[in-house]
Design a protein around this motif. Structure first.
Motif, PDB file in Angstrom:
ATOM      1  N   ALA A 176       0.829  -1.211   0.000  1.00 43.11           N
ATOM      2  CA  ALA A 176       0.000   0.000   0.000  1.00 43.11           C
ATOM      3  C   ALA A 176       0.862   1.258   0.000  1.00 43.11           C
ATOM      4  O   ALA A 176       0.599   2.205  -0.755  1.00 43.11           O
ATOM      5  N   ARG A 228       4.020   1.640  -0.984  1.00 45.21           N
ATOM      6  CA  ARG A 228       4.769   1.790  -2.239  1.00 45.21           C
ATOM      7  C   ARG A 228       3.864   2.309  -3.358  1.00 45.21           C
ATOM      8  O   ARG A 228       4.238   3.236  -4.083  1.00 45.21           O
ATOM      9  N   LEU A 229       2.673   1.724  -3.479  1.00 47.37           N
ATOM     10  CA  LEU A 229       1.757   2.159  -4.529  1.00 47.37           C
ATOM     11  C   LEU A 229       1.217   3.563  -4.262  1.00 47.37           C
ATOM     12  O   LEU A 229       1.047   4.357  -5.192  1.00 47.37           O
ATOM     13  N   ALA A 230       0.944   3.868  -2.996  1.00 44.67           N
ATOM     14  CA  ALA A 230       0.411   5.191  -2.658  1.00 44.67           C
ATOM     15  C   ALA A 230       1.391   6.285  -3.051  1.00 44.67           C
ATOM     16  O   ALA A 230       0.999   7.355  -3.545  1.00 44.67           O
ATOM     17  N   ARG A 284      -0.773   8.383  -5.637  1.00 43.35           N
ATOM     18  CA  ARG A 284      -1.601   9.309  -4.865  1.00 43.35           C
ATOM     19  C   ARG A 284      -1.937  10.568  -5.652  1.00 43.35           C
ATOM     20  O   ARG A 284      -1.177  11.023  -6.508  1.00 43.35           O
ATOM     21  N   ALA A 309      -4.022   2.860   1.876  1.00 44.40           N
ATOM     22  CA  ALA A 309      -4.412   1.778   0.971  1.00 44.40           C
ATOM     23  C   ALA A 309      -5.269   2.309  -0.174  1.00 44.40           C
ATOM     24  O   ALA A 309      -5.106   1.904  -1.330  1.00 44.40           O
ATOM     25  N   SER A 350      -3.482   3.936  -2.991  1.00 46.60           N
ATOM     26  CA  SER A 350      -2.812   3.037  -3.934  1.00 46.60           C
ATOM     27  C   SER A 350      -3.613   2.903  -5.221  1.00 46.60           C
ATOM     28  O   SER A 350      -3.086   2.505  -6.253  1.00 46.60           O
ATOM     29  N   ASN A 367      -5.683   0.706  -5.858  1.00 46.80           N
ATOM     30  CA  ASN A 367      -5.847  -0.718  -6.151  1.00 46.80           C
ATOM     31  C   ASN A 367      -7.076  -1.173  -5.380  1.00 46.80           C
ATOM     32  O   ASN A 367      -7.007  -1.347  -4.155  1.00 46.80           O
ATOM     33  N   PRO A 412       8.628   5.952  -3.236  1.00 50.16           N
ATOM     34  CA  PRO A 412       8.196   4.606  -2.839  1.00 50.16           C
ATOM     35  C   PRO A 412       9.120   3.932  -1.826  1.00 50.16           C
ATOM     36  O   PRO A 412       8.654   3.267  -0.904  1.00 50.16           O
TER      37      PRO A 412
END
Length: 225
Positions: A105, A107-109, A113, A152, A155, A157, A202
């Motif tokens: 979460a 890393r993707l955020a 974001r 989360a 992200s 996702n 990230p």
């Protein structure tokens, strides 16, 4: 709603009731129609309806209140099953699962974001800090869980967000049990996570997420000694 056939009558009624709940015909807290009305709608006996309702009460989708009727208590049996499992899980096991989710979460955020996500994260951080300074443990815990859920969601996702949301009750209990409110006035870990996400970094976001969980784990170890 539609009338049902005569094959596997109770199972068919169960499926119809599940479908109405899933479609939002009845929301959580709503009272469903009476046995007589459901029997009329589905074209079956009241006994078949009663047995179908009993099964869904056991599954915790419905609850029966004596003298008041039957009410919807949940919409997702998968979430109920997960909640039961989490209720029996050790705190260390929950933290291990969080470790995997939080790393992804964070890393993707940091990559995905938006400005709206950042504003939402900042609002949760401010509520967390204010509640900590006020010594309000429940509000602090709400804000802390909200912050991580919003990471989360940042992200973008949907599956990750759903998994995190379904664990929110267990996360709430973990945060509250750790009494991390004592550090709310000066918490470098959550600040570092927010800053890393804001800066689009990230690697730093992942490191900050791990530092938060390591801190929780340390608190858990101290309490267990």
């Amino acid at each position: 709603m539609k009338s049902v056939g005569r094959v596997s009558i109770v199972d068919t009624v169960i499926n119809e009731l599940r479908g109405e709940i899933a479609r939002g015909t009845w929301q959580v807290g709503d009272r469903i129609p009476t046995e007589s009305r459901l029997a009329e709608i589905f074209g079956v006996s009241r006994l078949s309806v009663r047995e179908a309702v009993r099964v869904l009460v056991h599954a915790e989708l419905l609850t029966t209140r004596q003298g008041n009727g039957t009410f919807v208590t949940a919409t997702d049996e998968g979430r109920i099953a997960l909640r039961r499992r989490l209720d029996r899980a050790r705190t260390t096991d929950i933290l291990d699962v969080r470790r995997g989710l939080d790393i992804v979460a964070a890393r993707l955020a940091a990559t995905m974001r938006t400005e709206e996500d950042l504003a939402s994260l900042q609002e949760a951080m401010e509520r967390r800090t204010a509640a900590g300074r006020a010594g309000d443990l429940d509000t602090f815990t709400d804000a802390d869980v909200d912050f991580h859920l919003r990471i989360a969601e940042a992200s973008h996702n949907p599956l990750l967000s759903d998994l995190y949301r379904n664990m929110s009750d267990a996360l709430w209990e973990t945060v509250k049990a750790n009494q991390c409110i004592d550090e709310a006035g000066d918490d470098p870990f959550h600040t570092a996570l927010y800053e890393a996400v804001r800066n689009g970094d990230p690697a730093a976001a992942t490191a900050a997420a791990l530092a938060i969980l390591d801190d929780y784990a340390a608190e858990e170890t101290e309490e267990g000694e």
